[in-house]
Design an enzyme around this catalytic site. Structure first.
Site, PDB file in Angstrom:
ATOM      1  N   ASP A  38       0.839  -1.199   0.000  1.00  0.00           N
ATOM      2  CA  ASP A  38       0.000   0.000   0.000  1.00  0.00           C
ATOM      3  C   ASP A  38       0.870   1.242   0.000  1.00  0.00           C
ATOM      4  O   ASP A  38       1.696   1.436   0.904  1.00  0.00           O
ATOM      5  CB  ASP A  38      -0.914   0.011   1.224  1.00  0.00           C
ATOM      6  CG  ASP A  38      -2.090  -0.928   1.068  1.00  0.00           C
ATOM      7  OD1 ASP A  38      -2.813  -0.794   0.066  1.00  0.00           O
ATOM      8  OD2 ASP A  38      -2.284  -1.785   1.940  1.00  0.00           O
ATOM      9  N   ASP A 170      -9.814  -5.883  -1.432  1.00  0.00           N
ATOM     10  CA  ASP A 170      -8.872  -5.482  -0.393  1.00  0.00           C
ATOM     11  C   ASP A 170      -9.647  -4.832   0.737  1.00  0.00           C
ATOM     12  O   ASP A 170     -10.384  -3.876   0.513  1.00  0.00           O
ATOM     13  CB  ASP A 170      -7.872  -4.490  -1.006  1.00  0.00           C
ATOM     14  CG  ASP A 170      -6.851  -3.969  -0.009  1.00  0.00           C
ATOM     15  OD1 ASP A 170      -6.884  -4.381   1.159  1.00  0.00           O
ATOM     16  OD2 ASP A 170      -6.032  -3.131  -0.409  1.00  0.00           O
TER      17      ASP A 170
END
Length: 219
Positions: A38, A170
């Site tokens: 991320d 996600d």
């Protein structure tokens, strides 16, 4: 419909950053297909931008950036699945490509005016392009772009329309919450604390994979 291979991607944001290389190795050994990275610009509102007290961007405030990707690449051959929650994703293409990123997933909300150029540039730099949506964004926003992509989200509508694409989910996924995403057609599953916090990470990854593979048999 031919099954799209299940891909389980532990989110390295949940790993021990002091031992990132060994954590990556551990996840691969436990059966991970990808490592999810991320890359976020943070502000106190939690949106797609970073800011200082004057409202200007002096430097990006990143959780993981190109230097971390470059350092980790020296220790793993794994697919590094980079999810960019940033306002200007085009600025990150070359640095991440040089660092060794495998996939480059950008937010459709951040770049409506330049997404075709962005996808072309990502591919030219040898990375795999993907697009992400905020929950409130209509799935139709990605339809003009879908034929250029290899990975995208959300799920059910896209799986019906694009049966051969990798579709990733996600957020809050684990053995107890995987069934909805899998049954909708997701084949790429990002899991953070449910894997890293599990007593047996390999078992957690295996459960996620079996759920995806089982759901695909019903399509």
């Amino acid at each position: 419909m031919a099954a799209v291979a299940a891909k389980i991607a532990p989110s390295m944001l949940s790993s021990d950053f002091a031992n990132l290389a060994s954590e990556a190795e551990r996840m691969v050994r436990c059966g991970a297909d990808w490592l999810h990275m991320d890359i976020m610009e943070n502000d106190q509102k939690g949106d797609l931008s970073g800011s200082d007290i004057a409202g200007k961007h002096f430097v990006p405030n990143l959780t993981i950036g190109a230097p971390v990707i470059e350092s980790l690449r020296k220790h793993t051959k794994a697919y590094l699945d980079c999810h960019l929650m940033v306002t200007n994703p085009l600025d990150y293409v070359e640095p991440l490509a040089k660092a060794g990123a495998s996939g480059f997933t950008f937010h459709v909300e951040a770049t409506k005016d330049h997404w075709k150029e962005l996808v072309r540039t990502i591919k030219t730099k040898g990375m795999r392009p993907g697009v992400a949506l905020k929950p409130a964004t209509s799935v139709e926003e990605v339809f003009p772009l879908a034929h250029l992509l290899e990975q995208e989200v959300p799920v059910r509508t896209l799986r019906k329309k694009y049966p051969s694409l990798d579709i990733e989910v996600d957020g809050g996924l684990g053995p107890s919450t995987i069934s909805m995403a899998a049954s909708a057609g997701a084949n790429c599953i990002v899991a953070g604390s449910s894997v890293f916090g599990a007593a047996e990470p390999a078992e957690a990854i295996s459960i996620l994979r079996k759920n995806v593979e089982g759901a695909q048999q019903k399509f």
